[in-house]
Design an enzyme around this catalytic site. Sequence first.
Site, PDB file in Angstrom:
ATOM      1  N   THR A 171       0.821  -1.198   0.000  1.00  0.00           N
ATOM      2  CA  THR A 171       0.000   0.000   0.000  1.00  0.00           C
ATOM      3  C   THR A 171       0.861   1.257   0.000  1.00  0.00           C
ATOM      4  OG1 THR A 171      -1.695  -1.180   1.169  1.00  0.00           O
ATOM      5  CG2 THR A 171      -1.650   1.190   1.516  1.00  0.00           C
ATOM      6  N   ARG A 199     -14.315  -7.914   0.026  1.00  0.00           N
ATOM      7  CA  ARG A 199     -13.593  -7.472   1.231  1.00  0.00           C
ATOM      8  C   ARG A 199     -13.011  -6.057   1.056  1.00  0.00           C
ATOM      9  NH1 ARG A 199      -8.104  -5.654   2.387  1.00  0.00           N
ATOM     10  NH2 ARG A 199      -7.572  -6.290   4.497  1.00  0.00           N
ATOM     11  N   GLY A 201     -10.526  -3.265   3.088  1.00  0.00           N
ATOM     12  CA  GLY A 201      -9.563  -3.150   4.186  1.00  0.00           C
ATOM     13  C   GLY A 201      -9.639  -1.807   4.884  1.00  0.00           C
ATOM     14  N   ASP A 202      -8.561  -1.456   5.540  1.00  0.00           N
ATOM     15  CA  ASP A 202      -8.515  -0.211   6.310  1.00  0.00           C
ATOM     16  C   ASP A 202      -8.251   1.023   5.445  1.00  0.00           C
ATOM     17  OD1 ASP A 202      -5.949  -1.344   5.810  1.00  0.00           O
ATOM     18  OD2 ASP A 202      -5.087   0.177   7.124  1.00  0.00           O
ATOM     19  N   THR A 222      -0.310   1.261   6.605  1.00  0.00           N
ATOM     20  CA  THR A 222      -0.163   0.084   5.751  1.00  0.00           C
ATOM     21  C   THR A 222      -0.052  -1.138   6.655  1.00  0.00           C
ATOM     22  OG1 THR A 222       1.182  -1.052   4.107  1.00  0.00           O
ATOM     23  CG2 THR A 222       2.348   0.384   5.619  1.00  0.00           C
ATOM     24  N   GLY A 223      -0.654  -2.222   6.246  1.00  0.00           N
ATOM     25  CA  GLY A 223      -0.577  -3.409   7.081  1.00  0.00           C
ATOM     26  C   GLY A 223      -1.803  -4.272   6.922  1.00  0.00           C
ATOM     27  N   GLY A 225      -5.127  -4.995   7.172  1.00  0.00           N
ATOM     28  CA  GLY A 225      -6.210  -4.048   7.356  1.00  0.00           C
ATOM     29  C   GLY A 225      -7.235  -4.390   8.418  1.00  0.00           C
TER      30      GLY A 225
HETATM   31  C1  SD4 Z   1      -5.390  -3.679   3.364  1.00  0.00           C
HETATM   32  N1  SD4 Z   1      -3.824  -2.257   4.484  1.00  0.00           N
HETATM   33  O1  SD4 Z   1      -6.180  -3.693   2.423  1.00  0.00           O
HETATM   34  C2  SD4 Z   1      -4.114  -2.870   3.227  1.00  0.00           C
HETATM   35  C3  SD4 Z   1      -3.050  -3.782   2.708  1.00  0.00           C
HETATM   36  C4  SD4 Z   1      -1.653  -3.268   2.776  1.00  0.00           C
HETATM   37  O2  SD4 Z   1       0.511  -3.372   2.087  1.00  0.00           O
HETATM   38  O3  SD4 Z   1      -1.323  -2.360   3.503  1.00  0.00           O
HETATM   39  N2  SD4 Z   1      -0.720  -3.845   2.047  1.00  0.00           N
HETATM   40  O4  SD4 Z   1      -5.557  -4.324   4.392  1.00  0.00           O
END
Ligand code: SD4
Length: 305
Positions: A171, A199, A201-202, A222-223, A225
């Site tokens: 991300t 789905r 995410g965050d 980022t992470g 989510g």
């Molecule tokens: C998610 N936070 O959709 C995002 C994914 C992500 O590096 O950060 N990827 O959960």
Amino acid sequence: ENMTPELEAQYNEKLTESIKAGHEILANGGSAMDAVEASIRIMEDSPLFNSGKGAVFTHDGINSLDASFMDGTTLNAGAIAGVTTVKNPISLARKVMTDSEHVLLSGAGADSFATSLDDKNIEIVDNKYFYTERRFKSLQRVLEREKAKDEKTVARLEIEDPFVKDSKYGTVGCVALDKNGNIAAGTSTGGMTNKKYGRIGDSPIIGSGTYANNKTCGVSSTGHGEFFIRAQVAYDISALMEYGDRTLEEATEEVIQEKLVDLGGTGGIVALDRLGNISMEFNTAGMYRAMMDDDGKLTVGMYKE
Ligand code: SD4
């Protein structure tokens, strides 16, 4: 695929290009919002990151994009989720903020909002535009992993967990502070490889993936989510500063290294406060990141110092 010195050099180069573009806007008296959008668009147009061109694949083998944008001056915000035909999702998120009466648009509706704008900044592309072999292979590996239910086979196949695999190349996000003291933040992503059932995410969730408030700070996450939504990461950092008297450094450390870790969540943030302090906290092995101060001093890297 492993991180080779060549690939690492490509990331450094692209991040540098992106942050320089944002910095130049700010140095010329431009707004934090323009800087954030310009920086993120450069990363979206590169196949290196999990956003725009380089987005990961869903379970159904398509690319579906999420993004959000926030203005710390007015607390206005815009976001889109599950868009499949927009080349630069960050620009569409900003348009939701400025050109619609809503904050978050999803799916086909968000795509048709994009078409209705008839704006040269909002380019409509076929979903195939987002195809990259690297991300497609990554989906195939994950599907194989899913089929091979027992751990021994998974180990033999040497298939890594999709999040761990993609998280280093993930991300994109950006936060900026301009000469007028305005903070803006934005985030753009393809989400997670093999995501199912629409789905989300965050990243398009204001308060989780993105938050900006001139009184406190701007944050982009980022992470994994699901955990960032549960922990309300971006807003929590701002709230700890606003109501808990923490510095940016203390707030980001508490949220990323304590609260998120307690939930079992992995990832990180880039954040910047109204005084220009910067924090890029993460609890993974690495997080690609770059920063540039007033004088144009650049720091770029992946691992902890
Ligand atoms: C998610 N936070 O959709 C995002 C994914 C992500 O590096 O950060 N990827 O959960």
